[in-house]
Design an enzyme around this catalytic site. Structure first.
Site, PDB file in Angstrom:
ATOM      1  CG  MET A  73     -11.263   3.327   2.650  1.00 52.72           C
ATOM      2  SD  MET A  73      -9.685   3.245   3.507  1.00 52.72           S
ATOM      3  CE  MET A  73      -8.589   3.391   2.119  1.00 52.72           C
ATOM      4  CB  SER A 109      -0.887   0.008   1.242  1.00 52.54           C
ATOM      5  OG  SER A 109      -1.393   1.306   1.438  1.00 52.54           O
ATOM      6  CG  ASP A 132      -6.232  -2.602   3.488  1.00 48.56           C
ATOM      7  OD1 ASP A 132      -5.148  -2.314   4.010  1.00 48.56           O
ATOM      8  OD2 ASP A 132      -6.865  -1.824   2.747  1.00 48.56           O
ATOM      9  CG  ASP A 172      -5.180   2.466   1.260  1.00 45.09           C
ATOM     10  OD1 ASP A 172      -6.147   1.690   1.158  1.00 45.09           O
ATOM     11  OD2 ASP A 172      -4.062   2.123   1.672  1.00 45.09           O
ATOM     12  CG  HIS A 218      -9.438   0.252   0.024  1.00 46.39           C
ATOM     13  ND1 HIS A 218      -8.779   0.065   1.219  1.00 46.39           N
ATOM     14  CD2 HIS A 218     -10.764   0.201   0.306  1.00 46.39           C
ATOM     15  CE1 HIS A 218      -9.671  -0.075   2.192  1.00 46.39           C
ATOM     16  NE2 HIS A 218     -10.874   0.001   1.665  1.00 46.39           N
ATOM     17  CG  HIS A 231      -4.050  -1.521  -1.383  1.00 44.37           C
ATOM     18  ND1 HIS A 231      -5.170  -2.251  -1.681  1.00 44.37           N
ATOM     19  CD2 HIS A 231      -4.394  -0.725  -0.342  1.00 44.37           C
ATOM     20  CE1 HIS A 231      -6.151  -1.918  -0.862  1.00 44.37           C
ATOM     21  NE2 HIS A 231      -5.709  -0.983  -0.034  1.00 44.37           N
ATOM     22  CG  MET A 276      -8.157   7.285   2.867  1.00 47.90           C
ATOM     23  SD  MET A 276      -7.292   7.258   4.430  1.00 47.90           S
ATOM     24  CE  MET A 276      -6.440   5.685   4.322  1.00 47.90           C
ATOM     25  CG  MET A 335     -11.630  -2.357   5.771  1.00 45.36           C
ATOM     26  SD  MET A 335     -10.097  -1.966   4.895  1.00 45.36           S
ATOM     27  CE  MET A 335      -9.061  -1.287   6.198  1.00 45.36           C
TER      28      MET A 335
HETATM   29  C1  DX5 Z   1      -6.096   1.624   6.042  1.00 47.30           C
HETATM   30  C2  DX5 Z   1      -5.719   1.383   4.595  1.00 47.30           C
HETATM   31  C3  DX5 Z   1      -4.620   0.414   4.421  1.00 47.30           C
HETATM   32  C4  DX5 Z   1      -3.323   0.840   5.016  1.00 47.30           C
HETATM   33  C5  DX5 Z   1      -2.709  -0.357   5.656  1.00 47.30           C
HETATM   34  O1  DX5 Z   1      -7.179   2.469   6.097  1.00 47.30           O
HETATM   35  O2  DX5 Z   1      -6.827   0.902   3.867  1.00 47.30           O
HETATM   36  O3  DX5 Z   1      -4.450  -0.005   3.078  1.00 47.30           O
HETATM   37  O4  DX5 Z   1      -2.424   1.383   4.089  1.00 47.30           O
HETATM   38  O5  DX5 Z   1      -1.620   0.056   6.370  1.00 47.30           O
HETATM   39  P1  DX5 Z   1      -0.832  -0.886   7.358  1.00 47.30           P
HETATM   40  O6  DX5 Z   1      -0.354  -2.064   6.532  1.00 47.30           O
HETATM   41  O7  DX5 Z   1       0.274  -0.020   7.839  1.00 47.30           O
HETATM   42  O8  DX5 Z   1      -1.792  -1.319   8.433  1.00 47.30           O
HETATM   43 ZN    ZN Z   2      -6.578  -0.158   1.719  1.00 51.53          ZN
END
Ligand code: DX5
Ligand code: ZN
Length: 223
Positions: A67, A7, A174, A34, A65, A32, A36, A136
């Site tokens: 969010m 990620s 994740d 993320d 992903h 990956h 947000m 998650m």
């Molecule tokens: C969390 C994200 C993850 C995050 C995981 O909200 O969706 O993808 O990057 O990070 P680690 O591996 O550090 O828990």
């Molecule tokens: Zn993620």
């Protein structure tokens, strides 16, 4: 065979090109991303521009992903930017069949994600239509959080349902994945392991990715 998805949330964006090259050489199967929005989760990150940039520097599939509170506003943009997997949250949208059909029509693999406290039953009827279910294993929003152990039961439940329904979705996990928790999620039935801080916040990104990938290839057994 299970897969490793670093990620970029925890990557050093100033050195992104170099760091992507390192994880590619050390076992990454997908990248990956993320996304947000500061509303669905209390943090803000990337838009489609980063996916476009990643497509120029890597041949790996891009695993987006979302969010965000209003995912359908963004799926077209991310599909156009080159996303290969597009995952939205069960908690963020009422009309999940519509969403899955739309994502597939845009040429992407369709995923639905469930937060830790959302039961598998919330997406039970969609399972035969999904390419991916993202479990998650922390509450989404930040890297570096601690793995929530009760999510293992959900991974097992999904793995059992997959056999029973003869479904083909991949199970992605994740949050809080490191050398120790990787073994547990693999034993429970996970196929794609996302890892941010356990790779990018280590002194040697190469070694960290390589070690995680060897655990994945051994499918949770001792290496
Ligand atoms: C969390 C994200 C993850 C995050 C995981 O909200 O969706 O993808 O990057 O990070 P680690 O591996 O550090 O828990
Ligand atoms: Zn993620």
């Amino acid at each position: 065979m299970p897969f490793l998805a670093p990620s970029i949330l925890s990557a050093d964006l100033v050195r992104l090109v170099e760091q992507i090259e390192i994880v590619e050489k050390n076992g990454a199967d997908l990248i990956h991303v993320d996304v947000m929005d500061g509303h669905f989760v209390p943090n803000m990150t990337f838009g489609p521009a980063i996916v476009e940039a990643l497509k120029k520097i890597s041949k790996l599939p891009i695993d987006v992903h979302l969010m965000v509170s209003n995912p359908m506003q963004f799926v077209e943009w991310f599909a156009a930017s080159g996303a290969n997997y597009l995952t939205i949250h069960q908690e963020a949208y009422w009309h999940l069949d519509r969403a899955v059909n739309r994502i597939k029509a845009l040429g992407c693999k369709a995923g639905i994600s469930v937060n830790p406290a959302t039961p598998v039953s919330a997406i039970r009827h969609l399972l035969n239509d999904l390419d991916l279910v993202l479990v998650m294993t922390v509450n989404p929003g930040f890297g570096g959080q601690k793995f929530i152990p009760y999510t293992l039961e959900k991974i097992r439940e999904l793995d059992e349902l997959r056999s029973r329904l003869q479904a083909n979705f991949l199970i992605e996990v994740d949050g809080g994945i490191d050398e120790l928790t990787a073994k547990s999620v693999l034993e429970a039935g996970a196929d794609i392991l996302v890892a941010g801080s356990a790779i990018f916040e280590k002194n040697s990104i190469a070694e960290a990715a390589h070690k995680l990938k060897s655990i994945i290839l051994a499918r949770g057994k001792e290496v």
